[in-house]
Design an enzyme around this catalytic site. Structure first.
Site, PDB file in Angstrom:
ATOM      1  N   ASN A   1       1.041  -1.370   0.154  1.00 48.33           N
ATOM      2  CA  ASN A   1       0.200   0.143  -0.162  1.00 48.33           C
ATOM      3  C   ASN A   1       0.837   1.189   0.422  1.00 48.33           C
ATOM      4  O   ASN A   1       1.804   0.935   0.628  1.00 48.33           O
ATOM      5  CB  ASN A   1      -1.366   0.108   1.312  1.00 48.33           C
ATOM      6  CG  ASN A   1      -1.765   1.302   1.430  1.00 48.33           C
ATOM      7  OD1 ASN A   1      -2.788   1.445   0.799  1.00 48.33           O
ATOM      8  ND2 ASN A   1      -1.541   2.458   2.163  1.00 48.33           N
ATOM      9  N   GLU A   2       0.603   2.045  -0.759  1.00 48.86           N
ATOM     10  CA  GLU A   2       1.569   3.189  -1.209  1.00 48.86           C
ATOM     11  C   GLU A   2       3.072   3.174  -0.420  1.00 48.86           C
ATOM     12  O   GLU A   2       3.507   3.947   0.219  1.00 48.86           O
ATOM     13  CB  GLU A   2       1.133   3.956  -0.152  1.00 48.86           C
ATOM     14  CG  GLU A   2      -0.500   5.017  -0.602  1.00 48.86           C
ATOM     15  CD  GLU A   2      -0.983   5.621  -0.074  1.00 48.86           C
ATOM     16  OE1 GLU A   2      -0.829   6.768   0.879  1.00 48.86           O
ATOM     17  OE2 GLU A   2      -2.481   6.367  -0.586  1.00 48.86           O
TER      18      GLU A   2
ATOM     19  N   ASN B   1      -5.213   4.322  -4.301  1.00 46.12           N
ATOM     20  CA  ASN B   1      -6.142   5.716  -3.074  1.00 46.12           C
ATOM     21  C   ASN B   1      -5.941   6.832  -3.990  1.00 46.12           C
ATOM     22  O   ASN B   1      -5.201   7.113  -4.876  1.00 46.12           O
ATOM     23  CB  ASN B   1      -4.866   5.442  -2.230  1.00 46.12           C
ATOM     24  CG  ASN B   1      -4.625   3.457  -2.078  1.00 46.12           C
ATOM     25  OD1 ASN B   1      -5.781   3.347  -1.719  1.00 46.12           O
ATOM     26  ND2 ASN B   1      -3.760   3.063  -1.044  1.00 46.12           N
TER      27      ASN B   1
ATOM     28  N   TYR C   1      -7.823  15.665   0.372  1.00 51.64           N
ATOM     29  CA  TYR C   1      -6.221  15.989   0.274  1.00 51.64           C
ATOM     30  C   TYR C   1      -6.102  16.722  -0.977  1.00 51.64           C
ATOM     31  O   TYR C   1      -5.618  17.935  -0.921  1.00 51.64           O
ATOM     32  CB  TYR C   1      -5.757  15.686   0.163  1.00 51.64           C
ATOM     33  CG  TYR C   1      -5.723  14.303   1.316  1.00 51.64           C
ATOM     34  CD1 TYR C   1      -5.363  14.812   2.044  1.00 51.64           C
ATOM     35  CD2 TYR C   1      -6.296  12.962   1.636  1.00 51.64           C
ATOM     36  CE1 TYR C   1      -4.882  13.856   3.695  1.00 51.64           C
ATOM     37  CE2 TYR C   1      -5.752  12.204   2.374  1.00 51.64           C
ATOM     38  CZ  TYR C   1      -5.519  12.689   3.724  1.00 51.64           C
ATOM     39  OH  TYR C   1      -5.284  11.670   4.641  1.00 51.64           O
TER      40      TYR C   1
ATOM     41  N   TRP D   1     -12.835   4.904   2.285  1.00 54.58           N
ATOM     42  CA  TRP D   1     -12.290   4.522   3.351  1.00 54.58           C
ATOM     43  C   TRP D   1     -12.797   5.617   4.586  1.00 54.58           C
ATOM     44  O   TRP D   1     -12.770   6.634   3.690  1.00 54.58           O
ATOM     45  CB  TRP D   1     -10.216   5.380   3.251  1.00 54.58           C
ATOM     46  CG  TRP D   1      -9.595   5.361   3.821  1.00 54.58           C
ATOM     47  CD1 TRP D   1      -9.333   5.985   5.043  1.00 54.58           C
ATOM     48  CD2 TRP D   1      -8.597   4.307   4.211  1.00 54.58           C
ATOM     49  NE1 TRP D   1      -8.116   5.706   5.233  1.00 54.58           N
ATOM     50  CE2 TRP D   1      -7.863   4.729   5.433  1.00 54.58           C
ATOM     51  CE3 TRP D   1      -8.898   2.661   3.392  1.00 54.58           C
ATOM     52  CZ2 TRP D   1      -7.232   3.911   6.004  1.00 54.58           C
ATOM     53  CZ3 TRP D   1      -7.967   1.822   4.635  1.00 54.58           C
ATOM     54  CH2 TRP D   1      -6.597   2.115   5.867  1.00 54.58           C
TER      55      TRP D   1
HETATM   56  C1  GCB Z   1      -3.947   6.600   2.452  1.00 56.45           C
HETATM   57  C2  GCB Z   1      -3.759   5.345   3.541  1.00 56.45           C
HETATM   58  C3  GCB Z   1      -3.838   4.993   4.646  1.00 56.45           C
HETATM   59  C4  GCB Z   1      -4.581   6.245   5.245  1.00 56.45           C
HETATM   60  C5  GCB Z   1      -5.381   7.177   4.505  1.00 56.45           C
HETATM   61  C6  GCB Z   1      -5.653   8.948   4.427  1.00 56.45           C
HETATM   62  O1  GCB Z   1      -3.468   6.830   1.121  1.00 56.45           O
HETATM   63  O2  GCB Z   1      -3.617   4.209   2.067  1.00 56.45           O
HETATM   64  O3  GCB Z   1      -3.667   4.184   5.798  1.00 56.45           O
HETATM   65  O4  GCB Z   1      -4.844   6.101   6.501  1.00 56.45           O
HETATM   66  O5  GCB Z   1      -4.719   7.220   2.696  1.00 56.45           O
HETATM   67  O6  GCB Z   1      -6.549   8.960   5.734  1.00 56.45           O
HETATM   68  O7  GCB Z   1      -5.251   9.838   4.692  1.00 56.45           O
END
Ligand code: GCB
Length: 665
Positions: A405-406, A452, A458, A536
């Site tokens: 992941n990332e 993601n 953001y 998410w």
């Molecule tokens: C992401 C990550 C995750 C973070 C999320 C965030 O891309 O994979 O672990 O919690 O962003 O909330 O910024």
């Protein structure tokens, strides 16, 4: 009295059948002592599962250090020659285990099971088992950095296994020792190759050993049965192998009908059953196509899902079965059909639940953000992947193994190796990964890809999700999914915004999160080629380093609050889109009082005939709904209390939702 006798008889029957089957699995969770190395005098009595950051896990200075767990115990009753093993389902993050002062081993990895043999060191009474647990940052173990708290403790159950001298081994990376590889899954025929790994037999005994396998359906009918004495070497063990076939099987068909079978694998010497392991299995095909997205058993079934973290307030990662069940109920309530179990292997109980509920599962290792270029790091990451796969191989719900992941940097060699390992371990499932970079060479490695992306949180505005997807779509490369998107939200913060708030700031209005999801999801849903989408996150979760939202130490992008008590408005947006039960929800109820610039009323429903009664007057929505969202912009709000009732109809039945919102012009 009668009842007690009956219970005793039942208990006896259970022990007898466990013994007859050759093995006992004994919970080993009560009566432990615990202290942190930072406070050796402060010893407490604890039961497992236990997490030592339940209370401080949302604070930046939470305890990341060593802790000692110990337990004094008598050897379990066993037959002569029986062997005793201890199995930990997970310890965050490293565990040095010793029995009676002799080290049994050191396990690295915070989310997977491990197993040691105790037999030769066991005394009849007064054994001392000690576990030195460590949740400090370690540059040789993933995850090194991540946006979640690294909770410490023996936070999943522990058991003792009493096995006959020759047995089905628990020592193949703590897997069940029984693997069923699906060979075929159609409405006419299902078949699986079964491998049962054994240990502790002499060559002569091995020669006489046979494998009895049976598949039973939910009603207990035996649908396939076989006896075999074929052997091969698998994962370094002798394996007895056979193939089982089911004519006209019921397929595991996701949320529609997750049919399961029980596979029982027994080792026998003639008629004598020596050891037996049962596993829940299912037959299904999952295919992912570049243009058509994901199909389950040949039918389009793009994933409409969520991500899940496992922690809870006060408990950290030491959560109960009731907690798992509550999470699943909430995920089902919105009508999701899949879950990304981020960012690490989750509890066995939860994968079982996903099998039972028909959730398609994305399973992953905690290879997040940072990848030091060292042999030790590569070795521990590979072993975390092997553990994930071997321990969870039989779950029909799992359709892919995610490799990272990332990742910062571009560890192409390691990710390629992980990809090869996943294929070698399991030829029947896809590999995938969650990337936040459009151009990384890592994106070319897995079989299917996912990204993601957070437009509207953001950066930019929520509608730019369309570009986020279209720019990532690579017709000549792998199919694409959205593995994360979302926005922070506090149920205590309200307001109508036209652009995103400061993500790192304290003001995270609930209404903006709902807007982001409404618009992001609309763009995702327009594109059938997106094989899955995962919000998410389903639940708020601890991330000790964050200083934002209404509570520091939290990531508040959940659709539901950390304590699972309050679904946010965005929860109901998905419920309207994904779940089939009639529902209607007035959004923004908590946004009271309001002012002139916030008079829009919004309702989520999957029904028809929608109208709103405001202070006794009926209003029909403005225009057509978008993704099940109805709006009213011209309601003449009254000063003071405004009463709203949303009416919606399905199949002649009307359902309602009410609220009172006050207004101060
Ligand atoms: C992401 C990550 C995750 C973070 C999320 C965030 O891309 O994979 O672990 O919690 O962003 O909330 O910024």
């Amino acid at each position: 009295m009668k009842k007690i006798l009956l219970l005793l008889a039942l208990a006896l029957l259970q022990t007898v059948s466990a013994r007859a089957a050759g093995r006992q699995v004994l919970p080993f969770n009560d009566g432990w002592s615990f202290y942190k190395m930072s406070a050796p005098g402060d010893v407490s009595d604890v039961d497992l599962p236990h997490c030592y950051n339940g209370v401080d896990g949302t604070r930046p200075g939470y305890y990341r250090g060593e802790a000692i767990y110990s337990k004094v115990f008598d050897a379990p009753e066993r037959g002569s020659g029986d062997r005793v093993f201890i199995r930990f389902e997970a310890v965050g993050f490293q565990a040095g285990v010793s029995l009676n002062g002799v080290e049994l081993g050191h396990h690295k990895g915070g989310f997977t099971a491990f197993c040691y043999e105790l037999t030769d060191l066991l005394r009849p009474e007064g054994n001392l088992l000690e576990v030195k647990v460590d949740n400090r940052k370690d540059m040789t173990l993933a995850p090194i950095n991540a946006d979640f708290t690294m909770f410490g403790g023996i936070y999943r159950p522990v058991s003792l296994l009493v096995l006959p001298k020759g047995h089905i081994t628990p020592m193949d990376y703590a897997s069940p020792g029984v693997y069923m590889e699906q060979l075929e899954a159609s409405p006419q025929m299902a078949s699986g190759a079964v491998k049962v790994l054994v240990d502790g037999f002499s060559q002569k005994q091995l020669g006489k050993l046979s494998l009895h396998t049976e598949l039973t359906d939910v009603n207990g009918n035996i649908v396939a049965r076989s006896v075999s004495d074929s052997k091969m070497t698998h994962n370094g063990f002798t394996a007895l192998v056979d193939t089982l076939r089911v004519v006209n099987p019921e397929l595991w068909d996701g949320r529609r009908s997750p049919a399961l079978y029980t596979l029982s694998a027994s080792l026998a010497d003639g008629d004598r059953i020596i050891d037996k392991v049962t596993q829940t299995v299912g037959f299904r095909t999952v295919t992912v196509d570049h243009d058509k997205g994901l199909s389950l058993n040949g039918r389009p079934n793009n994933i409409r899902g969520v991500n899940r973290h496992q922690d809870r307030p006060g408990k950290g990662w030491a959560i109960s079965e009731a907690d798992h069940l509550e999470d699943m109920e909430l995920i089902k309530e919105i009508g999701a059909n899949g879950i990304r179990l981020a960012h690490y292997p989750h509890a066995e109980f939860f994968y079982d639940l996903c099998d039972r509920e028909g959730m398609l599962v994305w399973a992953e290792i905690p290879f997040v953000e940072q990848a030091p270029d060292t042999e030790e790091f590569a070795a521990s990451t590979k072993s975390q992947l092997i553990e994930l796969i071997r321990q969870n191989y039989n779950h029909p719900s799992i359709f892919c193994w995610s490799l990272f992941n990332e990742l910062g940097g571009e560890p192409v060699a390691l990710v390629s190796e992980l990809n090869d390992i996943a294929h070698a371990e399991d030829a029947g499932r896809y590999t995938t990964a969650a990337s936040n970079s459009d151009n990384s060479p890592l994106n070319d490695i897995p079989d299917i890809m996912a990204y993601n992306t957070y437009p509207g949180w953001y950066w930019a505005d929520p509608a730019t999700m369309q570009y986020a997807i279209d720019w990532k779509y690579r017709p000549d490369k792998q199919p694409l999914a959205i593995s994360e998107y979302g926005a922070g939200a506090s149920v205590k913060h309200h307001g109508i915004l036209t652009e995103h708030p400061e993500p790192g700031g304290e003001y995270h209005p609930e209404e903006w999160q709902a807007t982001v999801h409404e618009i992001n999801y609309r763009e995702i849903d327009k594109r059938d080629f997106v094989w899955g989408t995962f919000v998410w996150n389903m639940f708020d979760f601890a991330s000790a380093g964050r200083t934002e939202g209404d509570t520091h130490g939290m990531n508040d992008k959940g659709l539901v609050t950390y304590d699972r008590a309050t679904p946010k408005d965005a929860f109901y947006f998905y419920k309207a889109n994904w779940n089939d039960e009639p529902m209607v929800h007035i959004s923004g109820k908590r946004f009271s009082p309001r002012r002139e610039d916030a008079r829009q009323v919004k309702v989520y429903t999957n029904c028809d005939g929608i109208y709103l009664i405001h202070n006794g007057v009926r209003y029909y929505p403005d225009g057509n709904p978008q993704a099940h969202v109805y709006t009213w912009d011209n309601i003449p709000w009254a000063d003071g209390d405004n009463r709203f009732t949303a009416h919606a109809t399905r199949d002649g039945k009307t359902i309602y939702d009410n609220c009172i919102i006050s207004y101060n012009k």
